[in-house]
Scaffold this motif. Structure first.
Motif, PDB file in Angstrom:
ATOM      1  N   MET A 240       0.835  -1.128   0.065  1.00  0.00           N
ATOM      2  CA  MET A 240      -0.216   0.023   0.065  1.00  0.00           C
ATOM      3  C   MET A 240       0.815   1.304  -0.073  1.00  0.00           C
ATOM      4  O   MET A 240       0.574   2.316  -0.885  1.00  0.00           O
ATOM      5  CB  MET A 240      -0.862   0.017   1.134  1.00  0.00           C
ATOM      6  N   LEU A 241       1.866   1.233   0.827  1.00  0.00           N
ATOM      7  CA  LEU A 241       2.703   2.416   1.016  1.00  0.00           C
ATOM      8  C   LEU A 241       3.632   2.727  -0.386  1.00  0.00           C
ATOM      9  O   LEU A 241       3.497   3.706  -0.861  1.00  0.00           O
ATOM     10  CB  LEU A 241       3.643   2.327   2.047  1.00  0.00           C
ATOM     11  N   LYS A 242       4.085   1.538  -0.858  1.00  0.00           N
ATOM     12  CA  LYS A 242       4.694   1.775  -2.267  1.00  0.00           C
ATOM     13  C   LYS A 242       3.765   2.322  -3.356  1.00  0.00           C
ATOM     14  O   LYS A 242       4.456   3.158  -4.229  1.00  0.00           O
ATOM     15  CB  LYS A 242       5.414  -0.080  -2.567  1.00  0.00           C
ATOM     16  N   GLN A 243       2.668   1.566  -3.368  1.00  0.00           N
ATOM     17  CA  GLN A 243       1.720   2.265  -4.480  1.00  0.00           C
ATOM     18  C   GLN A 243       1.383   3.570  -4.382  1.00  0.00           C
ATOM     19  O   GLN A 243       0.779   4.229  -5.223  1.00  0.00           O
ATOM     20  CB  GLN A 243       0.456   1.216  -4.389  1.00  0.00           C
ATOM     21  N   ASN A 244       1.562   4.175  -3.138  1.00  0.00           N
ATOM     22  CA  ASN A 244       1.522   5.618  -2.841  1.00  0.00           C
ATOM     23  C   ASN A 244       2.420   6.573  -2.703  1.00  0.00           C
ATOM     24  O   ASN A 244       2.437   7.642  -2.209  1.00  0.00           O
ATOM     25  CB  ASN A 244       0.410   5.672  -1.607  1.00  0.00           C
TER      26      ASN A 244
ATOM     27  N   GLU B 249       4.492   6.852   7.790  1.00  0.00           N
ATOM     28  CA  GLU B 249       3.692   5.518   7.044  1.00  0.00           C
ATOM     29  C   GLU B 249       2.556   5.149   7.824  1.00  0.00           C
ATOM     30  O   GLU B 249       1.525   4.746   7.592  1.00  0.00           O
ATOM     31  CB  GLU B 249       4.853   4.384   7.145  1.00  0.00           C
ATOM     32  N   GLU B 250       2.749   5.473   9.218  1.00  0.00           N
ATOM     33  CA  GLU B 250       1.607   4.722  10.133  1.00  0.00           C
ATOM     34  C   GLU B 250       0.252   5.827   9.937  1.00  0.00           C
ATOM     35  O   GLU B 250      -0.633   4.929   9.731  1.00  0.00           O
ATOM     36  CB  GLU B 250       2.146   4.802  11.580  1.00  0.00           C
ATOM     37  N   THR B 251       0.735   7.089   9.711  1.00  0.00           N
ATOM     38  CA  THR B 251      -0.348   8.022   9.748  1.00  0.00           C
ATOM     39  C   THR B 251      -1.056   7.495   8.211  1.00  0.00           C
ATOM     40  O   THR B 251      -2.295   7.619   8.091  1.00  0.00           O
ATOM     41  CB  THR B 251      -0.003   9.386   9.560  1.00  0.00           C
ATOM     42  N   PHE B 252      -0.378   7.301   7.285  1.00  0.00           N
ATOM     43  CA  PHE B 252      -1.108   7.004   5.970  1.00  0.00           C
ATOM     44  C   PHE B 252      -1.839   5.691   6.089  1.00  0.00           C
ATOM     45  O   PHE B 252      -3.005   5.592   5.381  1.00  0.00           O
ATOM     46  CB  PHE B 252      -0.039   6.890   4.814  1.00  0.00           C
ATOM     47  N   LEU B 253      -1.437   4.882   6.666  1.00  0.00           N
ATOM     48  CA  LEU B 253      -2.155   3.529   6.720  1.00  0.00           C
ATOM     49  C   LEU B 253      -3.426   3.654   7.437  1.00  0.00           C
ATOM     50  O   LEU B 253      -4.413   3.085   7.199  1.00  0.00           O
ATOM     51  CB  LEU B 253      -1.192   2.461   7.468  1.00  0.00           C
ATOM     52  N   ALA B 254      -3.392   4.342   8.545  1.00  0.00           N
ATOM     53  CA  ALA B 254      -4.269   4.486   9.490  1.00  0.00           C
ATOM     54  C   ALA B 254      -5.445   5.259   8.622  1.00  0.00           C
ATOM     55  O   ALA B 254      -6.837   4.954   9.234  1.00  0.00           O
ATOM     56  CB  ALA B 254      -3.942   5.113  10.753  1.00  0.00           C
ATOM     57  N   ASP B 255      -4.980   6.335   8.027  1.00  0.00           N
ATOM     58  CA  ASP B 255      -6.110   7.166   7.260  1.00  0.00           C
ATOM     59  C   ASP B 255      -6.863   6.303   6.009  1.00  0.00           C
ATOM     60  O   ASP B 255      -8.004   7.017   5.784  1.00  0.00           O
ATOM     61  CB  ASP B 255      -5.236   8.255   6.588  1.00  0.00           C
ATOM     62  N   GLN B 256      -6.345   5.249   5.859  1.00  0.00           N
ATOM     63  CA  GLN B 256      -7.140   4.193   4.903  1.00  0.00           C
ATOM     64  C   GLN B 256      -8.405   3.807   5.389  1.00  0.00           C
ATOM     65  O   GLN B 256      -9.254   3.061   4.491  1.00  0.00           O
ATOM     66  CB  GLN B 256      -6.034   3.097   4.046  1.00  0.00           C
ATOM     67  N   PHE B 257      -8.572   3.609   6.640  1.00  0.00           N
ATOM     68  CA  PHE B 257      -9.598   2.995   7.207  1.00  0.00           C
ATOM     69  C   PHE B 257     -10.140   4.228   8.244  1.00  0.00           C
ATOM     70  O   PHE B 257      -9.638   5.368   8.563  1.00  0.00           O
ATOM     71  CB  PHE B 257      -9.153   2.008   7.892  1.00  0.00           C
ATOM     72  N   LYS B 258     -11.712   3.804   8.617  1.00  0.00           N
ATOM     73  CA  LYS B 258     -12.342   4.969   9.672  1.00  0.00           C
ATOM     74  C   LYS B 258     -12.238   4.228  10.915  1.00  0.00           C
ATOM     75  O   LYS B 258     -12.882   4.864  11.862  1.00  0.00           O
ATOM     76  CB  LYS B 258     -13.730   4.885   8.991  1.00  0.00           C
ATOM     77  N   GLN B 259     -11.519   3.269  11.306  1.00  0.00           N
ATOM     78  CA  GLN B 259     -11.465   2.660  12.438  1.00  0.00           C
ATOM     79  C   GLN B 259      -9.995   2.550  12.741  1.00  0.00           C
ATOM     80  O   GLN B 259      -9.213   2.609  11.855  1.00  0.00           O
ATOM     81  CB  GLN B 259     -12.222   1.311  12.752  1.00  0.00           C
TER      82      GLN B 259
END
Length: 431
Positions: A287-291, A305-315
């Motif tokens: 997911m990170l590489k693709q973005n 990286e953690e902020t981006f990953l968490a932002d992909q979800f509402k929880q």
């Protein structure tokens, strides 16, 4: 006439009462003075009408300085204009302790200044609200684990060994031996789980690293459950139930505090919906590489990286099964892949990062012994820990939640240091 606290004003409408208070602010307009008051339980307004009090009381009200302590006598009334909903019509004022040149005036102050005066800043509405929520999280923590059949045990603060390596431990001497301030109670919790099935500890932990980020503290409080006869997936269910329980209890019991902080309750309600999403470390890297992130498999994630990953979800989202090389020696190796371990980090939404780290623990004596050696640790210091694998070892899992970071996320505050009661010496490092 009854002495009450402000928080109980709703039970004494139209009654004459006495309250011990401090003055937070005031304003006067001709024949009326408005006193902003607090007593440690809540904040509300006192109204002093010139025609309803003696001349001495009215003049005293106009001259009161910020943080003067006093007894206020008057009648409680409903006040639909205020968020609190009640006020007191003041009839008498008795000064207890005078205050002069209080340093935290109603104007804006910088974070450094406020932290240097944390012992006084706690009296202000925002830190007061944060501490109310912190208290509720602690209360709900005990309720949750007691309800789930856990036994609380206390791990030592001074230890002779390190759960996660010695590079970030505070060293001291215990008579003629080396000792360290604890970085985790986990190893001791594992011993407790072998005796009580499910246990948890709640105590201070330390990291000897000069972090200057808004997410990290050198000294903080950890809640660390450990569960025998439990694999990782069962542990993840406990973790998400625990977080949802904390958030729901804050919503139910701290609405006024959330309002003071401007925290949107509808946003928090999303975090009570279960289950939380789960992705693997491998999926996270892709997911990170693709973005556009420049990350290689095998690296630990940082704040972006953690902020981006968490932002992909509402929880909150679980990231599962990190590389063995970047995780602690005690984690269980994946049954089909020797390069990863059975573990998970729970990332909070809105850029707050990891709030829980957990894993299933290694149970094989020889494997764990070799991992201790590979980590540069002395197996003799861990002989008692290795014993747990000799005498009836069972699958077991556990996790740790950093209280201050969780509070920062739940309250929506900008800086983790706003979630500590006092600027302890070890935390007087500011960004």
């Amino acid at each position: 006439m009854q002495q009450i606290n402000i928080i109980n004003a709703k039970d004494h409408v139209d009654e004459k009462v006495k309250i011990g208070v401090w003055l937070t602010n005031k304003r006067s307009s001709g024949k009326i003075t408005f006193l902003q008051l607090r007593d440690g339980t809540a904040f509300f307004q006192g109204v002093v009408l010139k025609n309803n009090v003696s001349e001495e009381v009215f003049e005293l009200a106009k001259e009161l300085r910020q943080e003067t302590s006093m007894w206020i006598t008057g009648v409680i009334h409903e006040d639909s204009r205020s968020k609190f909903g009640y006020e007191i019509a003041v009839e008498d004022i008795e000064v207890i302790g005078e205050s002069e040149d209080y340093p935290i005036t109603p104007k804006d102050h910088g974070v450094d200044f406020l932290m240097d005066h944390r012992h006084l800043w706690l009296r202000s509405s925002r830190p007061h609200a944060t501490m109310v929520i912190r208290n509720e999280v602690i209360r709900a923590t005990y309720e949750f684990f007691n309800k789930e059949g856990f036994t609380k045990i206390d791990a030592p603060i001074l230890t002779g060994s390190a759960p996660e390596g010695t590079t970030d431990l505070f060293h001291t001497e215990y008579f003629d031996r080396d000792a360290y301030l604890s970085q985790s109670g986990q190893l001791y919790e594992e011993a407790g789980a072998m005796a009580f099935d499910k246990v948890f500890s709640f105590g201070p932990t330390f990291r000897a690293e000069k972090s200057k980020t808004r997410r990290h503290l050198i000294e903080f409080w950890m809640i660390e459950p450990e569960m025998a006869f439990m694999h990782q997936e069962q542990s993840l269910e406990i973790q998400e139930q625990y977080i949802a329980f904390l958030v729901q209890n804050v919503i139910d019991h701290c609405k006024d505090a959330l309002d003071v902080l401007g925290r949107d309750i509808d946003t928090l309600k999303q975090y009570t919906q279960l289950p939380y999403p789960r992705i693997s470390y491998d999926e996270a890297v892709e997911m990170l590489k693709q973005n556009g992130f420049d990350v290689d498999w095998g690296v630990d994630f940082g704040s972006p990286e953690e902020t981006f990953l968490a932002d992909q979800f509402k929880q909150p989202v679980f990231v599962l099964n990190y590389p063995k090389a970047i995780k602690a020696f005690y984690m269980l190796e994946h049954p089909t892949r020797k390069d990863v371990v059975i573990c998970a980090d729970l990332l909070a939404p809105e850029g707050y990062g990891e709030i829980i780290g957990g894993s299933e623990r290694a149970t094989d004596y020889d494997y764990l012994y070799n991992q201790i050696v590979k980590s540069g640790l002395d197996p003799k210091e861990y002989s008692w820990y290795l014993d747990l694998r000799k005498y009836g070892s069972v699958p077991h899992s556990g996790f740790g939640l950093g209280l201050e970071r969780a509070i920062t996320w739940i309250t929506g505050e900008d800086h983790v240091r706003e979630a500590i009661p006092f600027p302890r010496l070890l935390n007087r490092i500011y960004p």
